[in-house]
Scaffold this active site. Structure first.
Site, PDB file in Angstrom:
ATOM      1  N   LYS A 157       0.816  -1.215   0.000  1.00  0.00           N
ATOM      2  CA  LYS A 157       0.000   0.000   0.000  1.00  0.00           C
ATOM      3  C   LYS A 157       0.854   1.271   0.000  1.00  0.00           C
ATOM      4  CE  LYS A 157      -4.544  -1.438   1.502  1.00  0.00           C
ATOM      5  NZ  LYS A 157      -5.635  -1.253   2.465  1.00  0.00           N
TER       6      LYS A 157
ATOM      7  N   ARG B 245      -4.535  -9.847   4.581  1.00  0.00           N
ATOM      8  CA  ARG B 245      -4.927  -9.813   3.168  1.00  0.00           C
ATOM      9  C   ARG B 245      -3.699  -9.426   2.349  1.00  0.00           C
ATOM     10  NH1 ARG B 245      -6.860  -5.968  -0.501  1.00  0.00           N
ATOM     11  NH2 ARG B 245      -8.398  -6.788  -1.983  1.00  0.00           N
TER      12      ARG B 245
END
Length: 286
Positions: free
Chosen positions: A221, A255
């Site tokens: 991210k 995840r």
């Protein structure tokens, strides 16, 4: 105990959720699993590498071309059914914020609805309740789906995360979602700048202390990229470091894109914590 689909996960079991994007414009793999066969190959490899959950998404999280509910369903429903046929014991999650898509994928065999946009469609939790599906309750800072944060601020970011996620989780249970199938997610990058996401990670133990299983979606991210000044393809090391910290602080579900590497990190943390023994034990014993 965390119960998802046919699976039960013990309190010390760290669970991997593998990302399978059914989008042509995903930020990390640029559509590598948009077509069926590469996506099914990805599922097979992820399961072999240690993923217990497959998270299927039909819409890119960030801004981009509009994707209608009909198109999102077209990308995900048939694929969910095929994954269920080929992998009857794997837990299938679908990343969607729309209740009508949620209903369609649950009919096709999905076990979990991953609501990454924080209850923007309140009927999604109702769908999870109706089908007995699990639900991920995420903090998105009030952001609308597929928007990026702009000058967002919080008096106390973790206090807001707790207020929102615990509230969503309690509402889900009140609607009939099984309590043991509800997870909370701090929503790294969603409605947050990098400093917010770092603080959320640093204070993750406060979420764990609520008693709700904590899911973290850290993989490659922007907060990792900005922390290290690295482009998307060079964020794996930073992601794995953040994964280790999150595991030590008590997160339960991860995840990820890189399943095999994450499995090693989680197993190593479990070994250091005394929750699993070494895979082999020869040193100093021969």
């Amino acid at each position: 105990m965390l119960r998802l689909g046919k699976r039960e996960f013990g309190p010390q079991e760290r669970v991997i959720m593998a990302i399978v994007n059914r989008t042509p414009d995903s930020f990390y793999d640029q559509g590598a699993t948009f077509r069926d066969e590469p996506a099914l190959t990805r599922v097979e490899q992820a399961v072999a590498d240690g993923a217990a959950i497959i998270d299927i998404g039909g819409v890119k999280a960030g801004p981009g071309e509009e994707v209608t509910a009909e198109e999102e369903a077209r990308r995900t429903v048939g694929f969910v059914a095929e994954v269920r046929r080929r992998f009857p014991d794997v837990v299938i999650s679908v990343d969607t914020w729309r209740h009508d898509v949620g209903e369609a994928v649950c009919e096709a065999g999905a076990d979990v609805l991953n609501d990454a946009w924080g209850g923007v469609d309140p009927r999604l939790a109702e769908v999870a309740a109706r089908y007995g599906a699990g639900l991920v309750c995420t903090h998105a800072g009030g952001a609308r789906p597929r928007t990026r944060p702009h000058r967002v601020s919080y008096d106390d970011v973790m206090a807001d995360i707790l207020r929102v996620t615990v509230g969503l989780a309690e509402r889900a249970v009140s609607l009939g979602v099984p309590r043991e199938s509800v997870m909370i997610d701090p929503g790294h990058d969603f409605g947050k700048n990098t400093r917010h996401s770092l603080e959320a990670t640093r204070r993750l133990g406060e979420m764990v202390s609520t008693g709700w299983p904590v899911l973290v979606s850290l993989s490659n991210k922007d907060f990792v990229g900005e922390s290290l000044d690295r482009p998307v393809k060079e964020r794996v090391v930073g992601t794995l470091a953040t994964t280790a910290v999150s595991a030590w602080l008590g997160a339960r579900v991860y995840r990820v894109h890189e399943v095999a590497e994450t499995r090693q990190v989680l197993d190593m943390v479990s070994a250091i914590a005394g929750e699993r023994g070494p895979a082999v034990g020869r040193r100093g014993l021969a």
